[in-house]
Design a protein around this motif. Structure first.
Motif: not given
Length: 312
Positions: A54, A59, A90, A93-96, A129-130, A252, A273, A275
């Motif tokens: 991140n 991500s 959650q 708070k990582v972007e995954a 929200q994943v 992405e 983007k 991932r």
């Protein structure tokens, strides 16, 4: 692919299913080089690696490794691990997002119970929200996997998508069907051995079909992941999107943890983007052997590490 390379791959892939070899490997493997491709065995280890990605603008999609389950008790245990994983995403708070295999949830043993496991995970993911990607396995599971995603969408769970494999003849029809329903897709070449009557044999045919799938998706405006380390495919995608003025936010690139890391970082710096697929868990051995089978150089990397460790 020459005969020697084919034999090399065949031997390694046979080893992937050998439980005795797996037991030895799992004792020493992460120390000797498996960590290049596997983020670790625990949630804490994988969270640390995702946080590092991140910070580089990349991500992640996290996969808790496990395959070939033999009971619904195992499937339940994997479901519980995924629920913990979602809570951990959650908390940190990582972007995954996450990725899971339908058979890992029990699809081949009890389809109804397997679907319930998947639904429970997707519901928890929506709460946090994943996004959830349902992996595509070999062709006997293609229809059922697509059906699972469609059923979840009908239930209002739209934070879920799946994978389409370009080597299958049917894939353009599947892409068009799922695009009409605004399902997020990950496009790949495909890695399973399939019968000649349902799959392209030649690399050039697979590549051309993948380009056709990418073009159809980019033109549709439905969010799409292009999962490939093939520089030619990546360059072609960038050119196609640029010529048609398709926003870089509409798609992405996805690549594997430990593979083409400089390319991932370069694309991220260019504003694309990116991932990274990040696997973890104690049952990492089959996944690791498949990574070794892809390139003989990967085996040399492990042997070099083993020599260095033996001398120290």
């Amino acid at each position: 692919m020459d005969l020697g390379t084919k034999l090399f791959r065949s031997v390694l892939l046979t080893m992937a299913g050998n439980r005795a070899v797996a037991a030895v490997a799992q004792r020493y493997g992460l120390k000797l080089g498996a960590r290049r491709f596997v983020a670790g065995e625990t949630l804490e280890e994988v969270m640390m690696e995702v946080a590092k990605l991140n910070r580089k603008g990349i991500s992640a999609t996290i996969d808790h490794l496990g395959e070939g389950i033999r009971s619904m008790t195992e499937a339940e245990a994997f479901k519980q691990e995924y629920l913990k994983l979602l809570d951990c995403i959650q908390e940190h708070k990582v972007e995954a997002g996450i990725s899971l295999k339908p058979t890992q949830m029990g699809l081949s043993l009890d389809p109804d119970a397997g679907f319930t496991h998947i639904r429970d995970i997707v519901q928890r993911a929506r709460k946090h929200q994943v996004f959830v990607c349902i992996d595509m396995e070999n062709s006997p599971y293609t229809d059922s996997t697509i059906g699972i995603v469609q059923k979840l969408h009908k239930e209002g769970l739209r934070n879920v998508g799946t994978v389409i494999q370009a080597y299958l003849h049917r894939s353009l029809d599947d892409v068009n069907q799922l695009t009409n329903k605004a399902v997020v897709l990950r496009l790949v070449k495909g890695a399973y051995k399939e019968p000649n009557n349902i799959a392209f044999r030649l690399k050039r045919d697979v590549d051309e079909n993948l380009k056709q799938l990418i073009a159809a998706r980019l033109d549709s405006g439905v969010y799409t992941a292009i999962a490939s380390h093939d520089a030619a495919i990546i360059d072609w995608t960038c050119t196609y999107a640029s010529e048609r003025r398709i926003s870089r936010q509409a798609f992405e690139f996805q690549m594997l943890y430990g593979v083409a890391s400089p390319l991932q970082e370069r694309l991220a710096k260019q504003g694309y983007k990116v991932r990274c697929y990040v696997p973890y868990g104690r049952k990492w051995y089959p996944y690791f052997v498949r990574r070794l089978a892809e390139r003989p150089a990967n085996v040399m990397f492990i042997l070099k590490n083993w020599r260095v460790r033996k001398k120290s």
